[in-house]
Write an enzyme that holds these catalytic residues in place. Structure first.
Site, short mmCIF file in Angstrom:
data_model
loop_
_atom_site.label_atom_id
_atom_site.label_comp_id
_atom_site.label_asym_id
_atom_site.label_seq_id
_atom_site.Cartn_x
_atom_site.Cartn_y
_atom_site.Cartn_z
CE LYS A 186 -3.96 -2.13 -0.06
NZ LYS A 186 -3.57 -3.46 -0.51
C1 LIG Z 1 -9.91 -3.24 -1.93
C2 LIG Z 1 -9.27 -3.95 -0.78
N1 LIG Z 1 -9.96 -4.09 0.36
C3 LIG Z 1 -9.44 -4.68 1.45
C4 LIG Z 1 -8.16 -5.19 1.43
C5 LIG Z 1 -7.64 -5.88 2.64
O1 LIG Z 1 -6.58 -5.19 3.23
P1 LIG Z 1 -5.74 -5.88 4.41
O2 LIG Z 1 -4.75 -6.78 3.77
O3 LIG Z 1 -5.10 -4.73 5.13
O4 LIG Z 1 -6.71 -6.60 5.27
C6 LIG Z 1 -7.39 -5.07 0.27
C7 LIG Z 1 -6.02 -5.59 0.26
O5 LIG Z 1 -5.26 -5.54 -0.65
C8 LIG Z 1 -7.96 -4.45 -0.86
O6 LIG Z 1 -7.26 -4.30 -2.01
#
Ligand SMILES: Cc1ncc(COP(=O)(O)O)c(C=O)c1O
Length: 379
Positions: A186
């Site tokens: 990210k």
């Molecule tokens: C659109 C979206 N939502 C949620 C997530 C989940 O993030 P995390 O890995 O911090 O739980 C991601 C992860 O890449 C994502 O691309």
């Protein structure tokens, strides 16, 4: 072009000596889990976003699940979510007891379609998860549609730290809250981590308790010198706190976040100019308010994406696919509902989206190299 420009990884994190020093400081302090540094991150994010409350958690997935749980939806409640997203946006609905209703997206942005939302609301929705895809905010009209129908909106802002919309920064204004990801790829990372920004004090309190088993106060309160000794369990929660060891990396990255965002913007502009010269591939619609998390382009119909990915790979260039739409996963195909208009755009574009390397340390020469190889790879 330097030799280094020959290898172009997709999205490595930017890690400086300053970042390393900040993490080592936490190791030396011996307070590794959630404490002062995690709280510092919350305060700095709240200030940056203009959010009254920010709760740091272990992932965006946890922030989504906690926000959805706070709605206390009846079992099987129908919660809209774009078909074009990562599985976490929809599996968190399932974990909160709801049923995902997959909605279609706009062909030029791959962001949630206001028409799909309007029809789903007419057919009956109990909640809505919006996703600011690739860092570009969802259409403003979606907020108005949901508000008009009294439907709570949870914002999946995993890609959107640094984005703005008609409300300003993504502070969760007018919605249940905005859920950010600090996963390694990210724009700002803590390796794994996330945060919930909200204007709702009750939700912030709920989230602080839910991130730690539903307990009434956290380890910082219990174990620090002079901390409180009485605590209770209010209701079962998750184990989703953000340790200081990880928060330290995010705090250090916040110091140069604006600089990293400016680098991303310049690279995106370079890509867009270059792609306009190549037939057979087009970037998504540009948006000045985007956090520029991903550089997604659509191949023309009939071009074999696997072959293009193979050519780029052979040239040492990493790529990503964002996303395989949810209706194409076995579990969602069986258990999710499809919204009233179906998901024709998501289906038609499923094999045509390609994410090109984009990260703060990518050099302009590397973008040019990607464009050169693409020009040969796209027939
Ligand atoms: C659109 C979206 N939502 C949620 C997530 C989940 O993030 P995390 O890995 O911090 O739980 C991601 C992860 O890449 C994502 O691309």
């Amino acid at each position: 072009m330097s030799l280094d420009d020959q290898q172009v990884p997709f999205s490595p994190p930017s890690v400086t000596e300053g970042d390393i020093e900040r993490v080592v400081e936490v190791l030396r302090s011996r307070w590794l889990s959630t404490g002062a540094v995690s709280h510092e991150l919350e305060e700095r994010l709240a200030e940056r976003l203009g959010a009254p409350f920010v709760v740091a958690v272990s992932s965006c997935t946890a922030a989504l699940e906690i926000s959805l749980r706070s709605l206390r939806l009846p079992p099987g409640a129908r919660v809209g979510v774009p078909a074009w997203t990562f599985v976490a946006s929809a599996s968190s609905i399932v974990h909160a007891g709801g049923t995902p209703v997959l909605l279609d997206v706009e062909p030029d942005s791959l962001n949630l379609s206001p028409d799909a939302v309007a029809s789903a609301i007419d057919a009956g929705l109990d909640g809505l998860v919006v996703v600011h895809f690739a860092g570009a905010p969802v259409d403003e009209s979606i907020h108005a549609l949901a508000a008009g129908a009294g439907i709570p909106v949870v914002e999946d802002a995993a890609h959107a730290l640094g984005a703005t919309d008609h409300r300003g920064q993504m502070s969760g204004a007018g919605t249940v809250g905005a859920c950010f990801s600090f996963y390694a790829t990210k724009n700002l990372t803590s390796a794994e981590g996330g945060a919930l920004a909200t204007h709702d004090e009750d939700l912030a309190r709920f989230a602080r308790s839910q991130r730690l088993h539903g307990l009434s106060n956290d380890a910082w309160d219990r174990y620090r010198v002079g901390g409180r000794t009485d605590y209770d369990m209010l209701e079962p929660g998750l184990k989703a706190n953000l340790p200081d060891l990880l928060a330290a990396l995010a705090c250090s990255q916040l110091d140069r976040f604006d600089e990293m965002q400016a680098q991303r913007r310049a690279l995106v502009e370079r890509y867009r100019a270059g792609l306009s010269e190549i037939a057979g591939i087009d970037p998504l619609r540009g948006d000045d308010r985007s956090a520029d998390h991903l550089m997604v382009a659509l191949l023309d119909e009939g071009i074999d994406r696997t072959e293009v990915v193979g050519c780029l790979g052979a040239a040492g260039i990493g790529t990503g696919i964002h996303f395989r739409p949810l209706h194409r996963f076995s579990w969602f195909a069986e258990h999710a509902e499809i919204g009233p208009g179906g998901v024709p755009v998501s289906e038609a574009l499923a094999d045509r989206a390609l994410s090109l390397p984009l990260h703060a340390e990518l050099r302009p020469g590397q973008v040019d190299r990607v464009l050169d190889v693409l020009a040969d790879a796209v027939p």
